[in-house]
Design a protein around this motif. Sequence first.
Motif, PDB file in Angstrom:
ATOM      1  N   UNK A  51       0.837  -1.198   0.000  1.00 57.52           N
ATOM      2  CA  UNK A  51       0.000   0.000   0.000  1.00 57.52           C
ATOM      3  C   UNK A  51       0.876   1.254   0.000  1.00 57.52           C
ATOM      4  N   UNK A  52       0.432   2.253  -0.713  1.00 59.71           N
ATOM      5  CA  UNK A  52       1.247   3.446  -0.943  1.00 59.71           C
ATOM      6  C   UNK A  52       1.146   4.491   0.161  1.00 59.71           C
ATOM      7  N   UNK A  53       0.265   4.266   1.140  1.00 55.33           N
ATOM      8  CA  UNK A  53       0.026   5.243   2.194  1.00 55.33           C
ATOM      9  C   UNK A  53      -0.349   6.595   1.610  1.00 55.33           C
ATOM     10  N   UNK A  54      -1.220   6.528   0.612  1.00 52.28           N
ATOM     11  CA  UNK A  54      -1.608   7.719  -0.125  1.00 52.28           C
ATOM     12  C   UNK A  54      -2.251   8.795   0.715  1.00 52.28           C
ATOM     13  N   UNK A  55      -3.149   8.402   1.606  1.00 47.92           N
ATOM     14  CA  UNK A  55      -3.828   9.406   2.432  1.00 47.92           C
ATOM     15  C   UNK A  55      -2.852  10.143   3.344  1.00 47.92           C
ATOM     16  N   UNK A  56      -1.957   9.412   3.959  1.00 45.93           N
ATOM     17  CA  UNK A  56      -0.978  10.028   4.855  1.00 45.93           C
ATOM     18  C   UNK A  56      -0.083  10.993   4.084  1.00 45.93           C
ATOM     19  N   UNK A  57       0.423  10.532   2.955  1.00 47.29           N
ATOM     20  CA  UNK A  57       1.319  11.377   2.170  1.00 47.29           C
ATOM     21  C   UNK A  57       0.567  12.579   1.568  1.00 47.29           C
ATOM     22  N   UNK A  58      -0.661  12.358   1.141  1.00 43.54           N
ATOM     23  CA  UNK A  58      -1.457  13.460   0.580  1.00 43.54           C
ATOM     24  C   UNK A  58      -1.771  14.501   1.652  1.00 43.54           C
ATOM     25  N   UNK A  59      -2.092  14.036   2.856  1.00 42.46           N
ATOM     26  CA  UNK A  59      -2.400  14.990   3.934  1.00 42.46           C
ATOM     27  C   UNK A  59      -1.151  15.796   4.305  1.00 42.46           C
ATOM     28  N   UNK A  60       0.007  15.177   4.249  1.00 40.78           N
ATOM     29  CA  UNK A  60       1.248  15.906   4.528  1.00 40.78           C
ATOM     30  C   UNK A  60       1.544  16.923   3.432  1.00 40.78           C
ATOM     31  N   UNK A  61       1.333  16.517   2.186  1.00 45.15           N
ATOM     32  CA  UNK A  61       1.553  17.427   1.058  1.00 45.15           C
ATOM     33  C   UNK A  61       0.634  18.632   1.156  1.00 45.15           C
ATOM     34  N   UNK A  62      -0.608  18.388   1.537  1.00 44.39           N
ATOM     35  CA  UNK A  62      -1.590  19.472   1.643  1.00 44.39           C
ATOM     36  C   UNK A  62      -1.314  20.389   2.825  1.00 44.39           C
ATOM     37  N   UNK A  63      -0.457  19.963   3.746  1.00 50.15           N
ATOM     38  CA  UNK A  63      -0.204  20.726   4.975  1.00 50.15           C
ATOM     39  C   UNK A  63       1.102  21.500   4.972  1.00 50.15           C
ATOM     40  N   UNK A  64       1.897  21.348   3.948  1.00 52.71           N
ATOM     41  CA  UNK A  64       3.241  21.928   3.928  1.00 52.71           C
ATOM     42  C   UNK A  64       3.255  23.415   4.240  1.00 52.71           C
ATOM     43  N   UNK A  65       2.339  24.153   3.681  1.00 51.54           N
ATOM     44  CA  UNK A  65       2.361  25.610   3.835  1.00 51.54           C
ATOM     45  C   UNK A  65       1.543  26.129   5.013  1.00 51.54           C
ATOM     46  N   UNK A  66       1.033  25.231   5.837  1.00 43.49           N
ATOM     47  CA  UNK A  66       0.100  25.658   6.883  1.00 43.49           C
ATOM     48  C   UNK A  66       0.565  25.234   8.270  1.00 43.49           C
ATOM     49  N   UNK A  67       0.226  26.073   9.233  1.00 44.64           N
ATOM     50  CA  UNK A  67       0.557  25.787  10.630  1.00 44.64           C
ATOM     51  C   UNK A  67      -0.200  24.549  11.110  1.00 44.64           C
ATOM     52  N   UNK A  68      -1.478  24.498  10.777  1.00 43.21           N
ATOM     53  CA  UNK A  68      -2.339  23.375  11.171  1.00 43.21           C
ATOM     54  C   UNK A  68      -2.166  22.219  10.188  1.00 43.21           C
ATOM     55  N   UNK A  69      -1.909  21.035  10.718  1.00 42.87           N
ATOM     56  CA  UNK A  69      -1.734  19.845   9.885  1.00 42.87           C
ATOM     57  C   UNK A  69      -3.088  19.228   9.536  1.00 42.87           C
ATOM     58  N   UNK A  70      -3.210  18.755   8.306  1.00 42.30           N
ATOM     59  CA  UNK A  70      -4.408  18.036   7.871  1.00 42.30           C
ATOM     60  C   UNK A  70      -4.230  16.568   8.224  1.00 42.30           C
TER      61      UNK A  70
END
Length: 160
Positions: A70-89
């Motif tokens: 499994x690619x751990x897509x959700x985890x990696x996508x949530x990290x990618x979406x959070x790079x520019x923000x203080x609050x993590x997705x």
Amino acid sequence: MNLREVGLLVRERRETLGLSQDRLAKMAGLSRATINQLETGTLVDLGVTKLASLLDLVGLKFEANARAVPHRGLLMASRTASVSYKEQLDAGRLAKALVTGEVPAELLPHVATFLDEAPLSLVVSAVEEAAKRGHVPPKRIWQNIFRWASDLHSPRRVWA
């Protein structure tokens, strides 16, 4: 596997078979320069038909397989979406949003970043994982993504 890695395998097989680049090129209906570029990793493109024929000629398989792990897509996508923000997705919140199509207001910037910046292979993995988790067809999640992209005016052409 990329074309450079394929080229290394072709070189190894060619040498094992005792063939020169010139002889292999003639047998494959290609130029020696093409074989050389393939083996050295500088070839930009080689059509799938030519590549399949070449691989068959030197005794290599040409196959496509699903990822075994499994690619751990959700985890990696949530990290990618959070790079520019203080609050993590959180990956769970992203999965819920993907499945339901509902994005809480505080997640809109993260979702916009996900749509605009996440590598598409990561988006595909996240969709697949969320669909399995949420017991929904991936098609429903894609519909949600396309709607979000439209609503958020995503500049990414793939969503148009």
